[in-house]
Motif scaffolding. Structure first.
Motif, PDB file in Angstrom:
ATOM      1  N   ALA A  99       0.832  -1.206   0.000  1.00 30.60           N
ATOM      2  CA  ALA A  99       0.000   0.000   0.000  1.00 30.60           C
ATOM      3  C   ALA A  99       0.871   1.262   0.000  1.00 30.60           C
ATOM      4  O   ALA A  99       0.601   2.225  -0.742  1.00 30.60           O
ATOM      5  CB  ALA A  99      -0.927  -0.007   1.219  1.00 30.60           C
ATOM      6  N   LEU A 100       1.937   1.236   0.822  1.00 33.09           N
ATOM      7  CA  LEU A 100       2.851   2.378   0.873  1.00 33.09           C
ATOM      8  C   LEU A 100       3.559   2.564  -0.468  1.00 33.09           C
ATOM      9  O   LEU A 100       3.747   3.700  -0.934  1.00 33.09           O
ATOM     10  CB  LEU A 100       3.878   2.163   1.991  1.00 33.09           C
ATOM     11  N   ALA A 103       1.278   4.294  -2.882  1.00 35.15           N
ATOM     12  CA  ALA A 103       1.132   5.710  -2.538  1.00 35.15           C
ATOM     13  C   ALA A 103       2.367   6.507  -2.961  1.00 35.15           C
ATOM     14  O   ALA A 103       2.254   7.568  -3.599  1.00 35.15           O
ATOM     15  CB  ALA A 103       0.891   5.853  -1.034  1.00 35.15           C
ATOM     16  N   GLY A 107       2.589   8.970  -6.236  1.00 32.47           N
ATOM     17  CA  GLY A 107       2.914  10.352  -5.882  1.00 32.47           C
ATOM     18  C   GLY A 107       4.086  10.870  -6.694  1.00 32.47           C
ATOM     19  O   GLY A 107       4.037  11.980  -7.258  1.00 32.47           O
TER      20      GLY A 107
END
Length: 404
Positions: A99-100, A103, A107
């Motif tokens: 998940a990180l 992200a 980004g």
């Protein structure tokens, strides 16, 4: 086999022989042999001296090397550890890492520095368990609690990205890919159950195989190779990455031999580390385009930092609460947690596989793929070395109180 393939194989095998000799000459054996093999591949590859090139014969040996790497990784996984409390913690940690990674990757993707965000995110949260096995084994950590914790994180750091690749990078769509993945898992379990029941009931066949394992027949090795190729072929028929079949083969092999077999394992090591796995790493180095990497130094640094942040930091934090499956073990020290995090952030085989899929689908350029593979190679060079240095400095001269 063509003359070009024979010549290429000669140079590849020459590098495979020189690799451990050069590694042995380096004081303290600080540089992993795999890094030298990658560097050798770059040297003889089409982007540098152009002494060796890929081809159907070389590609087949490369796939077998990758398969053996994942078979051995699956074979080392202990079910009791993976399904235990700390194994579950490793699973939750990997899910958070994924998940990180999405992200962070999406980004950074807004700046146009990174493309093929899904592929890059999956590559970021991988662990090169197969690459780490000889390092952990040679350092005596493999059967210690620290080594078992690395195995837990490594198991999900290899299996998780493979499943994510099958579901998220497939042209079939996520739902259909998930269904196909479940069908493959059912088929793999069926192979395991049929194999176990068949050999369990046919004692005469078991005795015959055992007798032939120490002769020129080498029955156990041949059956293992059949299991490996069979499950890789099954994964291919399901349009999944063949490394999933190889990992399943190793896992099944461990279930058949729960207590291991030292003689059999030496034979597998001979085939794997003596021939096939070095070919995989050398040919991976041959695919690295050094001019393309040199043209994007900022992307290389970004990829390495992303791997550390996305994979290393969450593992470091999660091991803060690791007390073993019984809950009675002392907490890891900060140094030990740092070692586990550095080992867990070491990635290469999955990165090679993911970039191959992304390049084939047209979502990633060969130049960016070379940079990402080089970043994975740098983690193999730097992170186990850093983990070794951290561990050696943390060895107490006498009784010491754990620092948390």
């Amino acid at each position: 086999m063509s003359a070009t393939a024979v010549t290429s194989l000669f140079w590849i095998l020459l590098i495979s022989v020189l690799g451990p000799l050069i590694a042995g000459l380096i004081p303290g054996n600080r540089v992993p042999e795999v890094v030298i093999l990658l560097a050798g591949g770059i040297l003889i590859g089409p982007h540098t001296l152009d002494l060796a090139t890929d081809g159907s014969a070389i590609d087949l040996l490369r796939e077998l090397g990758l398969g053996m790497l994942f078979l051995l990784a699956g074979y080392e996984i202990q079910t009791s550890e993976v399904v235990g409390k700390e194994g579950r913690r490793a699973l939750y940690t990997w899910i958070f890492c994924l998940a990180l990674a999405f992200a962070v990757t999406f980004g950074i993707g807004l700046t146009s520095l990174v493309t093929a965000e899904s592929a890059v995110a999956i590559a970021m949260c991988s662990t090169a368990l197969g690459t780490l096995l000889p390092i952990l084994r040679d350092s005596g950590l493999l059967n210690q609690r620290l080594g078992l914790t690395v195995l837990n994180h490594g198991a999900f750091g290899e299996l998780g990205p493979v499943i994510a690749m099958a579901v998220l990078l497939s042209a079939r769509g996520s739902l259909m890919s998930a269904i196909v993945l479940v069908l493959f898992a059912i088929a793999a379990v069926a192979v395991w159950l049929l194999t176990e029941k068949f050999f369990g009931r046919q004692r005469w066949l078991t005795a015959l195989i055992a007798a032939g394992s120490h002769t020129t027949a080498q029955t156990t090795v041949r059956i293992t190779m059949l299991l490996l190729i069979g499950l890789m072929a099954l994964a291919y028929e399901f349009e999944l990455d063949t490394i999933l079949g190889a990992f399943a083969a190793g896992f099944i092999l461990r279930r058949i031999l729960p207590d291991g077999d030292e003689i059999f394992e030496h034979k597998l090591d001979g085939i794997a580390f003596g021939l096939l796995i070095p070919i995989f790493f050398i040919t991976s180095g041959m695919a690295i385009d050094i001019p393309a990497v040199a043209a994007k130094p900022e992307l290389l640094v970004t990829f390495v930092l992303m791997i550390l942040v996305v994979r290393g930091v969450p593992v470091f934090i999660s091991t803060r609460w690791d007390r073993g499956n019984t809950g009675d073990d002392p907490p890891f020290t900060i140094r030990e947690r740092s070692q586990i995090a550095l080992y867990s952030a070491t990635g290469l085989p999955i990165i090679v596989a993911v970039t191959g899929v992304a390049v084939a689908s047209g979502t990633m350029s060969e130049g960016n793929a070379s940079v990402l593979v080089t970043a994975g190679a740098l983690t193999v060079l730097l992170l186990p070395l850093a983990a070794t240095i951290v561990g050696s400095r943390g060895k107490p001269a006498g009784p010491d109180t754990p620092i948390t």
